[in-house]
Scaffold this motif. Structure first.
Motif, PDB file in Angstrom:
ATOM      1  N   GLN A  10       0.715  -0.829  -0.475  1.00  0.00           N
ATOM      2  CA  GLN A  10      -0.220   0.709  -0.335  1.00  0.00           C
ATOM      3  C   GLN A  10       0.912   1.465   0.155  1.00  0.00           C
ATOM      4  O   GLN A  10       1.485   1.545   0.637  1.00  0.00           O
ATOM      5  CB  GLN A  10      -1.069  -0.208   1.308  1.00  0.00           C
ATOM      6  N   GLY A  11       0.670   2.265  -0.642  1.00  0.00           N
ATOM      7  CA  GLY A  11       0.805   3.690  -0.304  1.00  0.00           C
ATOM      8  C   GLY A  11      -0.322   4.530  -0.910  1.00  0.00           C
ATOM      9  O   GLY A  11      -0.749   4.418  -1.046  1.00  0.00           O
ATOM     10  N   SER A  12       0.131   5.801  -0.237  1.00  0.00           N
ATOM     11  CA  SER A  12      -0.469   6.963  -0.540  1.00  0.00           C
ATOM     12  C   SER A  12       0.157   8.363  -0.639  1.00  0.00           C
ATOM     13  O   SER A  12       0.964   8.857  -0.706  1.00  0.00           O
ATOM     14  CB  SER A  12      -1.638   6.807   0.722  1.00  0.00           C
ATOM     15  N   PHE A  13      -1.451   8.841  -1.277  1.00  0.00           N
ATOM     16  CA  PHE A  13      -0.742  10.253  -2.153  1.00  0.00           C
ATOM     17  C   PHE A  13      -2.300  11.799  -1.644  1.00  0.00           C
ATOM     18  O   PHE A  13      -2.911  10.713  -1.735  1.00  0.00           O
ATOM     19  CB  PHE A  13      -0.052  10.950  -2.749  1.00  0.00           C
ATOM     20  N   GLN A  14      -1.752  12.854  -1.475  1.00  0.00           N
ATOM     21  CA  GLN A  14      -2.635  13.492  -1.097  1.00  0.00           C
ATOM     22  C   GLN A  14      -3.414  14.126  -2.405  1.00  0.00           C
ATOM     23  O   GLN A  14      -2.373  14.965  -3.071  1.00  0.00           O
ATOM     24  CB  GLN A  14      -2.059  14.875   0.174  1.00  0.00           C
ATOM     25  N   LEU A  15      -4.226  15.132  -2.402  1.00  0.00           N
ATOM     26  CA  LEU A  15      -4.772  15.382  -3.455  1.00  0.00           C
ATOM     27  C   LEU A  15      -5.174  16.735  -2.579  1.00  0.00           C
ATOM     28  O   LEU A  15      -5.872  16.967  -1.390  1.00  0.00           O
ATOM     29  CB  LEU A  15      -6.143  14.940  -3.737  1.00  0.00           C
ATOM     30  N   SER A  16      -5.008  18.115  -3.299  1.00  0.00           N
ATOM     31  CA  SER A  16      -4.570  18.747  -3.164  1.00  0.00           C
ATOM     32  C   SER A  16      -4.913  20.093  -4.260  1.00  0.00           C
ATOM     33  O   SER A  16      -4.438  19.590  -5.435  1.00  0.00           O
ATOM     34  CB  SER A  16      -3.325  19.965  -2.267  1.00  0.00           C
ATOM     35  N   GLY A  17      -5.691  21.055  -4.021  1.00  0.00           N
ATOM     36  CA  GLY A  17      -6.326  21.831  -4.725  1.00  0.00           C
ATOM     37  C   GLY A  17      -5.619  23.434  -5.170  1.00  0.00           C
ATOM     38  O   GLY A  17      -5.291  24.285  -6.243  1.00  0.00           O
ATOM     39  N   SER A  18      -4.497  23.589  -3.970  1.00  0.00           N
ATOM     40  CA  SER A  18      -3.244  24.739  -4.069  1.00  0.00           C
ATOM     41  C   SER A  18      -2.016  24.334  -3.702  1.00  0.00           C
ATOM     42  O   SER A  18      -1.432  24.700  -4.719  1.00  0.00           O
ATOM     43  CB  SER A  18      -3.525  25.355  -2.774  1.00  0.00           C
ATOM     44  N   THR A  19      -1.961  23.813  -2.983  1.00  0.00           N
ATOM     45  CA  THR A  19      -0.103  22.586  -2.519  1.00  0.00           C
ATOM     46  C   THR A  19       0.185  22.230  -4.587  1.00  0.00           C
ATOM     47  O   THR A  19      -0.453  21.391  -4.797  1.00  0.00           O
ATOM     48  CB  THR A  19      -0.182  22.468  -1.873  1.00  0.00           C
ATOM     49  N   LEU A  20       1.485  22.940  -5.002  1.00  0.00           N
ATOM     50  CA  LEU A  20       2.168  22.067  -6.450  1.00  0.00           C
ATOM     51  C   LEU A  20       2.355  20.858  -5.514  1.00  0.00           C
ATOM     52  O   LEU A  20       2.673  19.956  -4.396  1.00  0.00           O
ATOM     53  CB  LEU A  20       3.065  22.897  -6.528  1.00  0.00           C
ATOM     54  N   THR A  21       2.371  20.505  -7.014  1.00  0.00           N
ATOM     55  CA  THR A  21       3.133  18.659  -7.005  1.00  0.00           C
ATOM     56  C   THR A  21       4.467  18.661  -6.310  1.00  0.00           C
ATOM     57  O   THR A  21       5.317  19.368  -6.869  1.00  0.00           O
ATOM     58  CB  THR A  21       2.882  18.134  -8.228  1.00  0.00           C
ATOM     59  N   THR A  22       4.308  17.854  -5.022  1.00  0.00           N
ATOM     60  CA  THR A  22       6.025  18.057  -4.418  1.00  0.00           C
ATOM     61  C   THR A  22       5.864  16.567  -4.035  1.00  0.00           C
ATOM     62  O   THR A  22       5.006  15.314  -3.906  1.00  0.00           O
ATOM     63  CB  THR A  22       5.963  18.427  -3.574  1.00  0.00           C
ATOM     64  N   ASN A  23       6.894  15.623  -4.330  1.00  0.00           N
ATOM     65  CA  ASN A  23       7.462  14.488  -3.644  1.00  0.00           C
ATOM     66  C   ASN A  23       8.023  14.774  -2.154  1.00  0.00           C
ATOM     67  O   ASN A  23       8.467  14.006  -0.776  1.00  0.00           O
ATOM     68  CB  ASN A  23       8.865  13.421  -3.982  1.00  0.00           C
ATOM     69  N   THR A  24       7.907  16.121  -1.739  1.00  0.00           N
ATOM     70  CA  THR A  24       9.032  16.081  -0.426  1.00  0.00           C
ATOM     71  C   THR A  24       7.812  15.700   1.163  1.00  0.00           C
ATOM     72  O   THR A  24       6.693  15.453   0.382  1.00  0.00           O
ATOM     73  CB  THR A  24       9.417  17.636   0.168  1.00  0.00           C
ATOM     74  N   ASN A  25       8.459  15.726   2.293  1.00  0.00           N
ATOM     75  CA  ASN A  25       7.472  15.375   3.661  1.00  0.00           C
ATOM     76  C   ASN A  25       7.670  14.172   3.569  1.00  0.00           C
ATOM     77  O   ASN A  25       5.530  13.649   4.129  1.00  0.00           O
ATOM     78  CB  ASN A  25       6.497  16.593   3.860  1.00  0.00           C
ATOM     79  N   MET A  26       8.151  13.132   2.701  1.00  0.00           N
ATOM     80  CA  MET A  26       7.091  12.127   3.283  1.00  0.00           C
ATOM     81  C   MET A  26       8.272  10.777   3.890  1.00  0.00           C
ATOM     82  O   MET A  26       8.969  11.619   4.334  1.00  0.00           O
ATOM     83  CB  MET A  26       7.754  11.232   1.283  1.00  0.00           C
ATOM     84  N   ASP A  27       7.440   9.767   4.012  1.00  0.00           N
ATOM     85  CA  ASP A  27       7.976   8.949   5.116  1.00  0.00           C
ATOM     86  C   ASP A  27       9.605   8.234   4.442  1.00  0.00           C
ATOM     87  O   ASP A  27       9.896   8.578   3.346  1.00  0.00           O
ATOM     88  CB  ASP A  27       7.019   8.116   5.409  1.00  0.00           C
ATOM     89  N   HIS A  32       3.773   7.475   1.937  1.00  0.00           N
ATOM     90  CA  HIS A  32       3.108   8.520   2.521  1.00  0.00           C
ATOM     91  C   HIS A  32       3.538   9.448   2.468  1.00  0.00           C
ATOM     92  O   HIS A  32       5.310   9.868   2.389  1.00  0.00           O
ATOM     93  CB  HIS A  32       2.360   8.463   4.178  1.00  0.00           C
ATOM     94  N   GLY A  33       3.089  10.681   1.521  1.00  0.00           N
ATOM     95  CA  GLY A  33       3.530  11.779   1.817  1.00  0.00           C
ATOM     96  C   GLY A  33       3.017  13.131   0.747  1.00  0.00           C
ATOM     97  O   GLY A  33       3.464  14.058   0.595  1.00  0.00           O
TER      98      GLY A  33
END
Length: 212
Positions: A10-27, A32-33
Motif C-alpha cells: 500500500q501507498g498513499s498520496f494527498q490530493l490538493s487544489g492549492s499546493t504544488l505537486t511535490t514528493n517532499t515530506n514523505m515517510d 506516504h506524504g
C-alpha cells in the motif's frame, strides 16, 4: 507491504487544489506524504511498474494501471450557529466549508464579501456583505459573524442586521470555484423564543422540581 509475506503493498498520496505537486515530506519508505495538485474535472490514474528491478528499469511493458478517478469539486456547505436569534444584541455565526477556496498553503485565506445577509420578508435597508475568514491555515473552513439590532449598521466591526419580530433573513454564500453558484440558509428573529422545561419527567414527594 501490509504484513510479513502478505504480498499486498500500500501507498498513499494527498490530493490538493492549492499546493504544488511535490514528493517532499514523505515517510522514510516513501509510502506516504506526496502531494498531487489537481483541478476540477481532472482524471487521475496510478501506474505500477511490475518489474523485479523497478527502480533500475523503465519496463513500461510491465506497467499496470488503475481505472482513473475523477476529481470533482463542488459547492461549499453553509451552516448557521442558530435558526432563531433575538431582536437585538444577538450574534449569528455563519460557517462555510469549501476546500476549493483554500488557495494558500501558508496563510489563512479571506473570501472578500462572499457572504450576503438580506431580508427575506421585510426590508433591512442595506444588505450586509461580509468577508469570510479561514479559521486556520489549510482548513478550508471559513467563518463570518454578524449581530442583530434595531437598525442595520455596516460601519461596525461586527456588522448589524436590522431585526423585526418574526422577520426572516436570507444568509447567502456566493461561491465562485469551480463555477459561480450559491448556498443559502435562513435565520428568524424573535423576542419570544424562550423555552421552558423540567429537569426530569417525574418526581416523588419531597423532590425539588428544577425548571430551566
Amino acid at each position: 507491504e501490509t504484513d510479513t509475506n502478505s504480498g499486498t503493498f500500500q501507498g498513499s498520496f494527498q490530493l490538493s487544489g492549492s499546493t504544488l505537486t511535490t514528493n517532499t515530506n514523505m515517510d522514510r519508505d516513501s509510502s506516504h506524504g506526496g502531494i498531487l495538485k489537481v483541478s476540477n474535472g481532472n482524471a487521475v490514474s496510478v501506474f505500477y511498474n511490475d518489474s523485479p528491478s523497478a527502480t533500475a528499469e523503465d519496463n513500461s511493458g510491465n506497467y499496470t494501471v488503475t481505472s482513473p478517478i475523477l476529481i470533482v469539486t463542488g459547492l461549499g456547505s453553509l451552516s448557521l450557529s442558530k435558526e432563531t436569534a433575538y431582536l437585538s444584541g444577538d450574534t449569528v455565526v455563519a460557517t462555510v466549508v469549501d476546500a476549493d477556496r483554500n488557495t494558500s498553503s501558508n496563510s489563512a485565506d479571506t473570501l472578500t464579501t462572499a457572504l450576503k445577509v438580506t431580508g427575506a420578508n421585510y426590508s433591512v435597508g442595506t444588505d450586509l456583505n461580509l468577508n469570510l475568514i479561514e479559521n486556520g491555515v489549510n482548513t478550508g473552513t471559513f467563518v463570518a459573524t454578524f449581530k442583530t439590532g434595531i437598525q442595520t449598521d455596516i460601519t461596525t466591526i461586527l456588522q448589524v442586521i436590522k431585526a423585526v419580530q418574526n422577520g426572516v433573513a436570507n444568509v447567502i454564500y456566493l461561491d465562485t470555484i469551480p463555477s459561480e453558484s450559491s448556498a443559502a440558509k435562513q435565520v428568524m428573529f424573535s423576542a419570544r423564543n424562550a423555552t421552558l422545561s423540567f429537569d426530569k419527567g417525574s418526581y416523588i414527594l419531597g423532590d425539588f422540581a428544577v425548571i430551566t
